[in-house]
Design a protein around this motif. Structure first.
Motif, PDB file in Angstrom:
ATOM      1  N   ASP A  18     -53.600  55.974   3.992  1.00 33.67           N
ATOM      2  CA  ASP A  18     -53.099  54.995   3.022  1.00 33.67           C
ATOM      3  C   ASP A  18     -54.228  54.171   2.417  1.00 33.67           C
ATOM      4  OD1 ASP A  18     -50.584  55.912   3.504  1.00 33.67           O
ATOM      5  OD2 ASP A  18     -49.974  54.258   4.804  1.00 33.67           O
ATOM      6  N   TYR A  34     -45.612  48.323  -6.951  1.00 34.61           N
ATOM      7  CA  TYR A  34     -45.341  49.623  -6.332  1.00 34.61           C
ATOM      8  C   TYR A  34     -46.503  50.116  -5.463  1.00 34.61           C
ATOM      9  CZ  TYR A  34     -47.789  50.861 -10.659  1.00 34.61           C
ATOM     10  OH  TYR A  34     -48.676  50.922 -11.696  1.00 34.61           O
ATOM     11  N   TRP A  36     -47.407  48.773  -2.935  1.00 35.43           N
ATOM     12  CA  TRP A  36     -46.978  48.550  -1.552  1.00 35.43           C
ATOM     13  C   TRP A  36     -46.131  49.697  -1.022  1.00 35.43           C
ATOM     14  CZ3 TRP A  36     -49.639  45.118   0.911  1.00 35.43           C
ATOM     15  CH2 TRP A  36     -50.205  44.055   0.205  1.00 35.43           C
ATOM     16  N   LEU A  37     -45.697  50.605  -1.904  1.00 37.68           N
ATOM     17  CA  LEU A  37     -44.963  51.783  -1.439  1.00 37.68           C
ATOM     18  C   LEU A  37     -45.850  52.708  -0.613  1.00 37.68           C
ATOM     19  CD1 LEU A  37     -42.884  52.701  -4.631  1.00 37.68           C
ATOM     20  CD2 LEU A  37     -42.082  51.556  -2.545  1.00 37.68           C
ATOM     21  N   LEU A  40     -45.794  51.175   2.875  1.00 32.20           N
ATOM     22  CA  LEU A  40     -44.399  51.008   3.287  1.00 32.20           C
ATOM     23  C   LEU A  40     -43.775  52.338   3.686  1.00 32.20           C
ATOM     24  CD1 LEU A  40     -42.030  49.071   3.627  1.00 32.20           C
ATOM     25  CD2 LEU A  40     -41.418  49.519   1.240  1.00 32.20           C
ATOM     26  N   SER A  41     -44.105  53.410   2.980  1.00 30.75           N
ATOM     27  CA  SER A  41     -43.532  54.717   3.314  1.00 30.75           C
ATOM     28  C   SER A  41     -43.960  55.165   4.708  1.00 30.75           C
ATOM     29  CB  SER A  41     -43.942  55.758   2.270  1.00 30.75           C
ATOM     30  OG  SER A  41     -45.355  55.880   2.198  1.00 30.75           O
ATOM     31  N   LEU A  43     -44.822  53.116   7.171  1.00 34.80           N
ATOM     32  CA  LEU A  43     -44.149  52.229   8.120  1.00 34.80           C
ATOM     33  C   LEU A  43     -42.704  52.667   8.340  1.00 34.80           C
ATOM     34  CD1 LEU A  43     -44.193  49.688   9.850  1.00 34.80           C
ATOM     35  CD2 LEU A  43     -43.572  48.364   7.815  1.00 34.80           C
ATOM     36  N   ILE A  44     -42.024  53.048   7.260  1.00 34.50           N
ATOM     37  CA  ILE A  44     -40.631  53.496   7.382  1.00 34.50           C
ATOM     38  C   ILE A  44     -40.559  54.786   8.183  1.00 34.50           C
ATOM     39  CG2 ILE A  44     -38.641  54.355   6.097  1.00 34.50           C
ATOM     40  CD1 ILE A  44     -39.384  52.424   3.858  1.00 34.50           C
ATOM     41  N   THR A  47     -41.040  53.918  11.838  1.00 32.74           N
ATOM     42  CA  THR A  47     -39.870  53.195  12.338  1.00 32.74           C
ATOM     43  C   THR A  47     -38.681  54.117  12.529  1.00 32.74           C
ATOM     44  OG1 THR A  47     -40.607  51.194  11.180  1.00 32.74           O
ATOM     45  CG2 THR A  47     -38.319  51.259  11.907  1.00 32.74           C
ATOM     46  N   THR A  74     -39.491  60.312   3.898  1.00 32.68           N
ATOM     47  CA  THR A  74     -40.790  59.678   4.149  1.00 32.68           C
ATOM     48  C   THR A  74     -41.806  60.691   4.680  1.00 32.68           C
ATOM     49  OG1 THR A  74     -39.930  58.937   6.315  1.00 32.68           O
ATOM     50  CG2 THR A  74     -39.904  57.353   4.500  1.00 32.68           C
TER      51      THR A  74
END
Length: 411
Positions: A18, A34, A36-37, A40-41, A43-44, A47, A74
């Protein structure tokens, strides 16, 4: 401890991926909210995988469509990011090489060539391919069943079994299904083939026997003239989750045996069954899982073949195709071995004249029909899915073999 090390590696890999992508895009593209996508992807993905394993550890055995979708999407985004970074990395290697070359030239130019918008657009275009494929794979591809029919010729096949039809399915992985009606449709396709025998070659569940319970009635509906037979795969033993005690794991395994018996399947655990037809015999031999480490080696071919009449034509059910290295060297000739396990990695290309998947770098024999030492091995790509909740280019498969008496034909 090994699992913790793998988790740390994955987190570090995603962080570096990243960070590099963020830096690369920042050079050629205005990055608004965007941007931050990118992290974030990742992290998702982490998770969602956490919740998948948490549910499994707490006894959850029914997949959730929304969770499967998030994991799949993701995961596809991460693959897209890897491809984008690959494009940028190649450009950076060229840029640095040109810069170094300039230092030794008479011109004395010292500026590093800037990143080009063309390369950015190329990386975005390349990334769109796996992302589109992923969306297809997690919504449609995983239930896009195919029936693969083939005639196999054997000179030593008894006349009575000429035209005998064997139907194989494998790697059911009941705990990952999120659309039972689609599963039922796939099994209906299997039943329409009207096989003489139906064989299942392992991995009925991911870990827990309860995963199979909602599908027992579907397995029960399957019918074949000479019976339904099954073996165990590496996942069926329950080794991939923690149990309060070894007794609990064994009880879980026994419950899986009970479900298969309720569904009418004859589970072969290093055993065989002899089918008689018009005075001739065919032996179905089933071994427990035998794979190269770290997979368990419970299979005992000698034990399974003990008592098989010498004049029998032999078919072996063995989950892991790596076992075939030993099978084809066995003094008793086994004409056909049916395996699964690889899933074709659930991603790849399989067209006439060319088949490819990343799994080929792990398994010597990973998909389709192999002919060595006058013996056949067939590796089925699997009925279900695991890990990545989809299939791209590797459709779920039902294999239909019609045995023919005659000279072998080249493949």
């Amino acid at each position: 401890m090994r699992s913790l090390g793998f988790i740390v590696f994955v987190i570090l890999f995603l962080f570096v991926l990243d960070a590099y992508l963020w830096w690369s895009l920042k050079k050629t593209l205005y990055m608004g909210w965007y941007r931050w996508l990118i992290p974030l992807s990742s992290l998702i993905l982490l998770t969602s995988f956490y919740f998948v394993f948490k549910r499994a550890g707490e006894g959850g055995h029914n997949a959730i469509y929304s969770l499967n979708f998030i994991v799949g999407l993701t995961f596809g985004i991460v693959i897209a990011k890897i491809l984008m970074v690959t494009v940028f990395f190649v450009e950076d290697v060229v840029r640095v090489a040109l810069y170094v070359g300039e230092q030794f030239s008479s011109r004395g130019h010292t500026e590093l060539v800037g990143r080009r918008a063309f390369v950015r657009n190329l990386s975005l275009a390349v990334a769109s391919v796996p992302l589109a494929g992923t969306l297809w794979g997690i919504t449609r591809g995983k239930y896009h069943y195919m029936t693969n029919r083939m005639d196999l010729y054997f000179e030593d096949l008894p006349e009575a079994f000429d035209g005998f039809k064997v139907i194989q399915f494998t790697d059911f992985h009941a705990g990952t299904f999120d659309h039972p009606s689609e599963v039922a449709r796939g099994l209906e396709l299997l039943q329409k083939e009207e096989g003489d025998v139906i064989v299942f070659t392992g991995d009925a569940v991911n870990n827990r026997s309860e995963e199979l319970e909602p599908f027992v009635y579907m397995w029960k509906r399957l019918h074949a003239k000479y019976g339904k037979f099954s073996i165990l795969g590496n996942h069926d033993y329950g080794h991939y989750i923690s149990w309060d005690s070894e007794t609990d794991r064994i009880e879980n395994l026994q419950k899986l045996f009970d479900y298969q018996k309720e569904a009418g399947f004859d589970l072969l655990r290093n055993q065989h069954r002899v089918i008689e037809k018009e005075g001739s015999k065919l032996a179905l031999i089933g071994v427990e899982n035998w794979g190269n480490p770290p997979f368990p080696q419970y299979g005992d071919l000698d034990k399974a073949m003990d008592g098989v009449p010498a004049d029998c034509f032999k078919i072996l059910l063995s989950h892991d195709p790596d076992h075939w290295e030993k099978v084809r060297q066995h003094p008793e000739k086994i004409g056909l071995t049916l395996s699964g396990h690889t899933h074709g990695a659930q991603f790849g290309v399989d067209i006439p004249g060319w088949k490819w998947s990343p799994i080929k770098y792990r398994y010597k024999r990973w998909l389709g029909l192999y002919d060595e030492d006058e013996r056949y091995l067939y590796v089925n790509r699997g009925f279900g899915f695991l890990g990545f909740p989809g299939r791209v280019g590797m459709r779920p498969e039902i294999s239909v073999f019609t045995l023919r008496k005659g000279a072998r034909k080249s493949i």
